[in-house]
Motif scaffolding. Structure first.
Motif, PDB file in Angstrom:
ATOM      1  N   ARG A 339     -24.510  -1.751  22.748  1.00  0.00           N
ATOM      2  CA  ARG A 339     -25.734  -2.096  21.821  1.00  0.00           C
ATOM      3  C   ARG A 339     -25.863  -3.786  21.702  1.00  0.00           C
ATOM      4  NH1 ARG A 339     -23.702   3.067  21.872  1.00  0.00           N
ATOM      5  NH2 ARG A 339     -25.235   4.399  20.828  1.00  0.00           N
ATOM      6  N   GLY A 340     -25.327  -4.324  22.786  1.00  0.00           N
ATOM      7  CA  GLY A 340     -25.605  -5.801  22.855  1.00  0.00           C
ATOM      8  C   GLY A 340     -25.460  -6.148  24.311  1.00  0.00           C
ATOM      9  N   TYR A 356     -14.179  -3.625  18.263  1.00  0.00           N
ATOM     10  CA  TYR A 356     -15.163  -4.402  18.313  1.00  0.00           C
ATOM     11  C   TYR A 356     -15.622  -5.003  19.613  1.00  0.00           C
ATOM     12  CZ  TYR A 356     -13.718  -3.924  13.502  1.00  0.00           C
ATOM     13  OH  TYR A 356     -13.393  -3.336  11.986  1.00  0.00           O
ATOM     14  N   ASN A 359     -20.579  -9.504  21.469  1.00  0.00           N
ATOM     15  CA  ASN A 359     -21.695  -9.543  22.511  1.00  0.00           C
ATOM     16  C   ASN A 359     -22.324 -11.105  22.755  1.00  0.00           C
ATOM     17  OD1 ASN A 359     -21.909  -6.756  23.060  1.00  0.00           O
ATOM     18  ND2 ASN A 359     -22.299  -6.208  21.064  1.00  0.00           N
ATOM     19  N   ASN A 364     -24.311 -10.948  18.361  1.00  0.00           N
ATOM     20  CA  ASN A 364     -23.829  -9.881  17.561  1.00  0.00           C
ATOM     21  C   ASN A 364     -22.481  -9.238  17.859  1.00  0.00           C
ATOM     22  OD1 ASN A 364     -24.511  -8.195  19.538  1.00  0.00           O
ATOM     23  ND2 ASN A 364     -26.361  -7.489  18.593  1.00  0.00           N
ATOM     24  N   THR A 366     -20.523  -5.584  17.451  1.00  0.00           N
ATOM     25  CA  THR A 366     -20.887  -4.122  17.439  1.00  0.00           C
ATOM     26  C   THR A 366     -19.434  -3.512  17.035  1.00  0.00           C
ATOM     27  OG1 THR A 366     -21.001  -3.951  19.821  1.00  0.00           O
ATOM     28  CG2 THR A 366     -23.167  -3.975  18.275  1.00  0.00           C
ATOM     29  N   ARG A 382     -23.862  -0.199  12.633  1.00  0.00           N
ATOM     30  CA  ARG A 382     -23.306  -1.694  11.801  1.00  0.00           C
ATOM     31  C   ARG A 382     -23.451  -2.571  12.972  1.00  0.00           C
ATOM     32  NH1 ARG A 382     -18.103  -1.253  10.138  1.00  0.00           N
ATOM     33  NH2 ARG A 382     -18.645   0.360   8.639  1.00  0.00           N
ATOM     34  N   TYR A 383     -24.205  -3.609  12.822  1.00  0.00           N
ATOM     35  CA  TYR A 383     -24.465  -4.650  13.729  1.00  0.00           C
ATOM     36  C   TYR A 383     -23.917  -6.104  12.756  1.00  0.00           C
ATOM     37  CZ  TYR A 383     -27.193  -2.320  16.847  1.00  0.00           C
ATOM     38  OH  TYR A 383     -27.736  -1.504  17.819  1.00  0.00           O
TER      39      TYR A 383
END
Length: 396
Positions: A339-340, A356, A359, A364, A366, A382-383
């Motif tokens: 997601r990054g 964790y 990124n 960020n 993630t 959750r970012y």
């Protein structure tokens, strides 16, 4: 009426007494803190977060230190001191970086500088502590120098007690084991030390050199803080141009798993605890079957039970899950989108329930929940916004 007042007073007193332990527990509960190192110019230094061990949430971001390019960190074993590498190139007017020691305030997690020392090389990219915590080990990437720093009981650093310069012919220009179409050919132009850490006993030390395609083998003199070359002093990477990066020991202390950045391969090694040497066992790709193109493998963490290995794939932007055994066997299981963009490192929460991803290019962090049974990752929706995150450490 007098009896009513008597009963009422007794009830109030009992409620007050029963509430006191709860209130006291809340007041004496020690908060948990996490720290994120970042790169300039987006990142401003080290950020402090409150860490919720129940949910894995990171909150209340605060800039805790503003030294430039404070990207690499390690916590003292008691959680009272944070050691940070600053990748500046002009410490005290020279051409080296800096290592800073910070005292952590237990009540709010704020950082107070204890002292700074010369990193004994250019580009400090990895910090680790000996099992006793009395020496800090540093890998300087740009210069290819590894160094040892004595640590006092209060966390204060002394100047390097020893430094060693990697030397030799540069590794192959193109990684032989990389995926078809890969252009992961960076930094095979000379020595580039990428990681240094001890074995579980603290008697032996290993350091990787991405530029020379070597894993160096050392003996550590615990009294003098001097690294002595083992026999043999190094072994070659598992394939030409592989670019050895980071490694982890299996909980049984008998096997080491290492990620090769340029080839995006994992290699397992048998560890000889008597002689302090490694013997290559197996290798496999950190990428899914059929992948074509360029990828740079990066962070690596091992689950608490030693059954699942997780690897960050940069450009592919995934976390690979690999099942492993205490004998060094490995099997690629799954991939999870980060997601990054460009996940530089991975951090496992102290209880092993969360991972964790830092990124770096998408600014960020993630969070992923780890299945206690299968080891599979599930994205927690959750970012956390952090500019150019490099590393996350969580204080006990």
């Amino acid at each position: 009426m007098r009896n009513w007042f008597l009963i009422s007073g007794l009830t109030s007193a009992m409620l007050a007494v029963s509430a006191m332990p709860l209130y006291a527990a809340e007041k004496t509960m020690t908060p948990h803190f996490a720290y994120v190192g970042t790169y300039n110019p987006n990142g401003e230094g080290v950020y402090r977060f409150k860490f919720d061990p129940k949910t894995g949430a990171l909150s209340e971001k605060t800039l805790a230190s503003q030294l430039p390019n404070q990207a690499q960190m390690v916590l003292s074993h008691d959680g009272k001191t944070l050691f940070v590498g600053s990748e500046i190139d002009n410490y005290n007017g020279g051409k080296h970086g800096a290592i800073a020691a910070y005292r952590i305030a237990p009540e709010d997690g704020s950082l107070t500088l204890i002292n700074q020392v010369d990193s004994a090389g250019a580009g400090p990219v990895y910090l680790s502590l000996t099992p006793k915590g009395d020496h800090l080990l540093v890998a300087n990437y740009i210069s290819g120098i590894v160094a040892v720093f004595p640590v006092a009981a209060d966390g204060k650093l002394s100047d390097a007690s020893n430094s060693q310069q990697d030397s030799g012919p540069a590794g192959a220009g193109k990684p032989a084991a990389a995926a078809e179409g890969s252009f992961a050919v960076s930094d095979h132009n000379g020595p580039h030390a990428h990681m240094i850490a001890t074995d579980p006993s603290g008697k032996f030390v290993f350091s990787t050199d991405l530029g020379l395609d070597r894993i160096y083998q050392w003996k550590l003199n615990a009294k003098t803080g001097v690294l002595e070359a083992n026999n043999p002093p190094f072994i070659s990477a598992s394939s030409a141009g592989a670019g050895p990066r980071h490694f982890v020991f299996h909980p049984n202390g008998k096997v080491v798993f290492l990620i090769n950045e340029e080839a995006s391969t994992l290699t397992s090694y048998r560890f000889d605890a008597t002689n302090g040497t490694l013997t290559e066992l197996h290798s496999l790709s950190s990428l899914p079957a059929g992948f074509k193109g360029t990828n740079f493998a990066a962070g690596i963490v091992l689950s608490k039970d030693g059954k699942h290995l997780y690897v960050a794939n940069r450009l592919h932007n995934s976390i690979a899950q690999v099942s492993v055994t205490g004998e060094g066997a490995m099997k690629w299981i799954d991939e999870t989108w980060t997601r990054g963009d460009y996940p530089r490192t991975l951090t496992l929460s102290p209880d092993g329930k969360y991972i964790y991803a830092m990124n770096q290019r998408s600014d960020n962090i993630t969070t992923f929940k780890v299945s206690p049974d299968s080891g599979k990752l599930t994205f927690v929706d959750r970012y956390v916004a952090v500019a150019s995150p490099s590393q996350l450490v969580i204080a006990p």
